[in-house]
Design a protein around this motif. Sequence first.
Motif, PDB file in Angstrom:
ATOM      1  N   MET A   1     -41.575  -0.859  14.195  1.00 21.89           N
ATOM      2  CA  MET A   1     -40.366  -0.545  13.814  1.00 21.89           C
ATOM      3  C   MET A   1     -40.114   1.054  14.170  1.00 21.89           C
ATOM      4  SD  MET A   1     -38.097  -2.324  12.215  1.00 21.89           S
ATOM      5  CE  MET A   1     -37.087  -1.931  11.608  1.00 21.89           C
ATOM      6  N   GLY A   2     -41.213   1.964  14.326  1.00 19.74           N
ATOM      7  CA  GLY A   2     -41.979   3.292  13.993  1.00 19.74           C
ATOM      8  C   GLY A   2     -42.049   3.911  12.928  1.00 19.74           C
ATOM      9  N   LEU A   3     -42.783   3.302  11.987  1.00 20.22           N
ATOM     10  CA  LEU A   3     -42.891   3.733  10.357  1.00 20.22           C
ATOM     11  C   LEU A   3     -44.123   4.495  10.266  1.00 20.22           C
ATOM     12  CD1 LEU A   3     -41.786   0.771   8.093  1.00 20.22           C
ATOM     13  CD2 LEU A   3     -40.483   2.390   8.822  1.00 20.22           C
ATOM     14  N   PRO A   4     -43.786   5.872   9.463  1.00 23.57           N
ATOM     15  CA  PRO A   4     -45.198   6.626   9.557  1.00 23.57           C
ATOM     16  C   PRO A   4     -46.415   5.572   8.561  1.00 23.57           C
ATOM     17  CG  PRO A   4     -42.737   7.524   8.429  1.00 23.57           C
ATOM     18  CD  PRO A   4     -42.790   6.080   8.979  1.00 23.57           C
ATOM     19  N   ASP A   5     -47.318   6.102   9.147  1.00 25.49           N
ATOM     20  CA  ASP A   5     -48.977   4.811   9.361  1.00 25.49           C
ATOM     21  C   ASP A   5     -49.266   4.944   6.986  1.00 25.49           C
ATOM     22  OD1 ASP A   5     -48.891   3.918  11.274  1.00 25.49           O
ATOM     23  OD2 ASP A   5     -50.979   5.779  11.372  1.00 25.49           O
ATOM     24  N   ASP A   6     -48.279   6.864   6.853  1.00 23.94           N
ATOM     25  CA  ASP A   6     -48.113   6.648   4.979  1.00 23.94           C
ATOM     26  C   ASP A   6     -47.708   6.099   4.277  1.00 23.94           C
ATOM     27  OD1 ASP A   6     -49.741   9.060   5.807  1.00 23.94           O
ATOM     28  OD2 ASP A   6     -48.983  10.928   5.361  1.00 23.94           O
ATOM     29  N   ASP A   7     -46.448   5.248   5.080  1.00 23.54           N
ATOM     30  CA  ASP A   7     -45.608   4.299   4.101  1.00 23.54           C
ATOM     31  C   ASP A   7     -46.392   3.183   4.159  1.00 23.54           C
ATOM     32  OD1 ASP A   7     -44.381   7.118   3.670  1.00 23.54           O
ATOM     33  OD2 ASP A   7     -42.708   6.604   5.136  1.00 23.54           O
ATOM     34  N   LEU A   8     -47.028   3.221   5.056  1.00 28.96           N
ATOM     35  CA  LEU A   8     -46.985   1.385   5.525  1.00 28.96           C
ATOM     36  C   LEU A   8     -47.766   0.503   4.427  1.00 28.96           C
ATOM     37  CD1 LEU A   8     -48.812   1.360   8.388  1.00 28.96           C
ATOM     38  CD2 LEU A   8     -46.480   0.670   8.019  1.00 28.96           C
ATOM     39  N   GLY A   9     -48.673   1.483   2.958  1.00 28.48           N
ATOM     40  CA  GLY A   9     -48.827   0.717   2.326  1.00 28.48           C
ATOM     41  C   GLY A   9     -48.141   0.434   0.736  1.00 28.48           C
ATOM     42  N   HIS A  10     -47.035   1.468   0.733  1.00 29.90           N
ATOM     43  CA  HIS A  10     -46.050   1.096  -0.401  1.00 29.90           C
ATOM     44  C   HIS A  10     -44.919   0.225   0.245  1.00 29.90           C
ATOM     45  CE1 HIS A  10     -42.844   2.560  -2.812  1.00 29.90           C
ATOM     46  NE2 HIS A  10     -41.720   2.647  -1.608  1.00 29.90           N
ATOM     47  N   ILE A  11     -44.580   0.019   1.674  1.00 31.45           N
ATOM     48  CA  ILE A  11     -43.927  -1.084   2.311  1.00 31.45           C
ATOM     49  C   ILE A  11     -44.868  -2.428   1.795  1.00 31.45           C
ATOM     50  CG2 ILE A  11     -42.688  -1.999   4.338  1.00 31.45           C
ATOM     51  CD1 ILE A  11     -41.225   0.941   2.842  1.00 31.45           C
ATOM     52  N   HIS A  12     -45.791  -2.041   1.960  1.00 27.41           N
ATOM     53  CA  HIS A  12     -46.817  -3.332   2.062  1.00 27.41           C
ATOM     54  C   HIS A  12     -46.379  -3.738   0.321  1.00 27.41           C
ATOM     55  CE1 HIS A  12     -49.660  -6.812   2.758  1.00 27.41           C
ATOM     56  NE2 HIS A  12     -50.440  -6.629   1.717  1.00 27.41           N
TER      57      HIS A  12
ATOM     58  N   ASN B   1     -33.332  -8.543  -6.986  1.00 29.30           N
ATOM     59  CA  ASN B   1     -34.894  -7.885  -7.329  1.00 29.30           C
ATOM     60  C   ASN B   1     -35.111  -6.544  -7.083  1.00 29.30           C
ATOM     61  OD1 ASN B   1     -37.572  -7.576  -6.001  1.00 29.30           O
ATOM     62  ND2 ASN B   1     -37.366  -9.659  -6.063  1.00 29.30           N
ATOM     63  N   GLY B   2     -35.778  -5.656  -7.759  1.00 25.09           N
ATOM     64  CA  GLY B   2     -36.186  -4.742  -8.125  1.00 25.09           C
ATOM     65  C   GLY B   2     -36.821  -3.857  -6.481  1.00 25.09           C
ATOM     66  N   ALA B   3     -37.376  -5.049  -6.363  1.00 22.12           N
ATOM     67  CA  ALA B   3     -38.921  -4.001  -5.155  1.00 22.12           C
ATOM     68  C   ALA B   3     -37.614  -4.538  -3.845  1.00 22.12           C
ATOM     69  CB  ALA B   3     -40.011  -5.330  -4.876  1.00 22.12           C
ATOM     70  N   SER B   4     -36.834  -5.560  -3.689  1.00 23.62           N
ATOM     71  CA  SER B   4     -35.458  -5.572  -2.655  1.00 23.62           C
ATOM     72  C   SER B   4     -35.161  -4.310  -2.148  1.00 23.62           C
ATOM     73  CB  SER B   4     -35.395  -6.963  -2.882  1.00 23.62           C
ATOM     74  OG  SER B   4     -34.058  -6.856  -1.871  1.00 23.62           O
ATOM     75  N   LEU B   5     -34.838  -3.574  -3.479  1.00 25.66           N
ATOM     76  CA  LEU B   5     -33.606  -3.065  -3.435  1.00 25.66           C
ATOM     77  C   LEU B   5     -35.056  -1.312  -3.024  1.00 25.66           C
ATOM     78  CD1 LEU B   5     -31.426  -3.086  -6.930  1.00 25.66           C
ATOM     79  CD2 LEU B   5     -30.826  -3.174  -4.358  1.00 25.66           C
ATOM     80  N   GLU B   6     -35.555  -1.109  -3.639  1.00 23.57           N
ATOM     81  CA  GLU B   6     -36.318   0.165  -3.640  1.00 23.57           C
ATOM     82  C   GLU B   6     -36.362  -0.368  -2.192  1.00 23.57           C
ATOM     83  OE1 GLU B   6     -39.878   0.882  -6.409  1.00 23.57           O
ATOM     84  OE2 GLU B   6     -40.642   1.876  -4.360  1.00 23.57           O
ATOM     85  N   MET B   7     -36.817  -1.360  -1.397  1.00 23.03           N
ATOM     86  CA  MET B   7     -37.643  -1.182   0.116  1.00 23.03           C
ATOM     87  C   MET B   7     -36.205  -0.935   0.964  1.00 23.03           C
ATOM     88  SD  MET B   7     -39.427  -3.727   2.735  1.00 23.03           S
ATOM     89  CE  MET B   7     -40.477  -4.930   1.379  1.00 23.03           C
ATOM     90  N   ALA B   8     -34.982  -1.477   0.762  1.00 25.22           N
ATOM     91  CA  ALA B   8     -33.576  -1.217   1.276  1.00 25.22           C
ATOM     92  C   ALA B   8     -33.687   0.365   1.178  1.00 25.22           C
ATOM     93  CB  ALA B   8     -33.260  -1.952   0.689  1.00 25.22           C
ATOM     94  N   MET B   9     -33.592   0.741   0.263  1.00 28.22           N
ATOM     95  CA  MET B   9     -33.333   2.484   0.041  1.00 28.22           C
ATOM     96  C   MET B   9     -34.172   2.865   1.364  1.00 28.22           C
ATOM     97  SD  MET B   9     -31.762   2.679  -4.165  1.00 28.22           S
ATOM     98  CE  MET B   9     -33.605   2.512  -4.250  1.00 28.22           C
ATOM     99  N   TYR B  10     -35.826   2.105   1.080  1.00 25.59           N
ATOM    100  CA  TYR B  10     -36.874   3.280   1.794  1.00 25.59           C
ATOM    101  C   TYR B  10     -36.114   3.556   3.319  1.00 25.59           C
ATOM    102  CZ  TYR B  10     -40.435   3.843   5.001  1.00 25.59           C
ATOM    103  OH  TYR B  10     -41.111   4.667   6.335  1.00 25.59           O
ATOM    104  N   ALA B  11     -35.539   2.277   3.736  1.00 22.68           N
ATOM    105  CA  ALA B  11     -34.984   1.228   5.289  1.00 22.68           C
ATOM    106  C   ALA B  11     -33.904   3.063   5.327  1.00 22.68           C
ATOM    107  CB  ALA B  11     -34.576   0.021   5.815  1.00 22.68           C
TER     108      ALA B  11
END
Length: 408
Positions: free
Chosen positions: A154-165, A190-200
Motif C-alpha cells: 500500500m506504500g504506508l510509512p514504516d512509522d505507522d505500521l505498528g499502530h495499524i497492526h 467497531n472503534g478500531a475499524s473506524l479509527e483505521m478507516a479514518m487513517y486510510a
Amino acid sequence: MTTVQAPDIYSPDAYVEGPPHEVFTELRHTDPVHWQEVPGEPGYWAVLRHADVVEVAKHPLIYSAQSGGVIIENMPPAQLENAKLMLLSMDPPRHTHYRRPVAPRFRSKVIAQMEGRIRAMVAEILDEAAEARTVEFVQEVTAKVPARVFGEIMGLPDDDLGHIHRLAEQLTSSQDPEFAYEGPAEGEGNGASLEMAMYAINFANERRAMDDPPDDLTTFILNSDFHGAPMDDISFGTFFVQMVTAGNDTTKTMLSAGLLTLLEHPDQLAELRADPSRLPGAVEEVLRYDNPLHYFRRTATEDTELSGTRIEAGQKVVMVYTSANRDETVFDRPQDFDIHRNPNPHLTFGIAEHFCLGAHLARLEARVFFEELLARFSAFEPAGPAVRVRSNLNNAYRAVPMTLTPRH
Ligand code: HEM
C-alpha cells in the motif's frame, strides 16, 4: 432418563484447547448440516462436510454474504451497512464490479515479482529474532511479516505500521479481552475499524495531492474505475480495513501454527530441511491442518435444501472450513499432518466468487518465511506454553514463546 446434551460448537470456549475435531467428525457422520443455538440471538446451520461447503460457496445468490454479513453474530444495522462496502460481504453483481478491477494486482505472476522484497523483509525480521534468541514468536516474529508486506503493497510509512497492526489485532480478536479496543473512535460500529478507516481516508487524501504518486496498490485503487466511478473515501477506508484485517491475522497464524505443527512432526521437519523444494506442499498442508479461519457465514435468501436439510429464508448458514478440511470422504487419514498430501483441495481460502484475493501472496509469504527460517536456525525450543486466542472464528495463537538456535 438421561438426555444427551447437544454439542456446543459456537462457544469460543470450545476452541481454547484447539478446535473440537472429534465433535466435528461425529457430526459429519450423524448431522452434517447441524443446527447450533446462539445465546441471545438466532442460531445457525453449521455446514460440516466439504461438498456442502462448496455447494454453499458456489451459490452466492441463494447463500448471501451481503444480507447478514460473514460473521455469526448479527451486526447492528449501521455496522452491517458499513460491512457491505467490503468485498467479503458483497453479492454479485456488485461484488464483481469491485473485485474485477483489483484482481489483476493479486494474480500469481504479479505477486511473484514481490519475492525478493518479501525475502529481504523476512530476513530482517529473522535477524532481529536471532539477536534476541528467546522471542514471543507470534508478536515479535510472525506478526511483523504481513504488517510489513501490507505496508509495502500500500506504500504506508514504516512509522505507522505498528499502530495499524495493533488496530488490526483488536478488530480480528474482539472475542478475546486481551485485545479490547480502548482508542478514541466511537460509534455504533467497531472503534478500531473506524479509527483505521479514518487513517486510510487521510492517507488517500495525501496520496491524491501528490504530483507523481508511487506505483503501489493505493495509487492503483485510487486511479481505478469501479463500474463507472472512482472509489470514494468511505469505500477506500473500508477496503483498507478489509485488506489489513484479512491479511494480518490469518498470515501470522499460518506462520506460527505452521512452526508448531512442524515441531510436532520432527521427521517431516527434517525432510524439509534436507529438501526445501518440498516446502510448497508443506505450506498447503499447514493451510489445511491449521486453517487460520474456522468459518465464514452466509444468509439464505430463499427457502432451500442442503443435503436433505430444509433451510428457511433468512436463516444463517455457516461454512465450517475446519471441519470440511478434515472430511474423510475427501482426505485420506484427515487427522494426520502429511506434507506429501497430493491433491490437497482444502477450503482454507474459501472457494468460488469470494476465493481469497490474497491467496497467492499468503502462499509466497509462507514459503519464503519457512525457507529463511529453516536456513537460519538449527533448533526451536518452546520457552513456555503456547496460548490460543479465545475465538470461534480465529484459529490462532496469542503467544508462542520460543528459543531459537542460530546455525552459526
Ligand atoms: C493464510 C492467510 C489467509 C487466509 C487463511 C485467508 C482466508 C480467506 C477466506 C476463507 C476468504 C473467503 C471468504 C468467503 O468465502 O467468504 C478470504 C477472502 C479474502 N481475503 Fe484472504 N486469507 C488469507 C490471506 C489474505 C491476504 C494476505 C490478503 C490480502 C492482502 C487477503 C485478502 C482477502 C480479501 C480481500 C478477501 C475477499 C475476497 C472476496 O470476497 O472477493 N487474504 N480470505
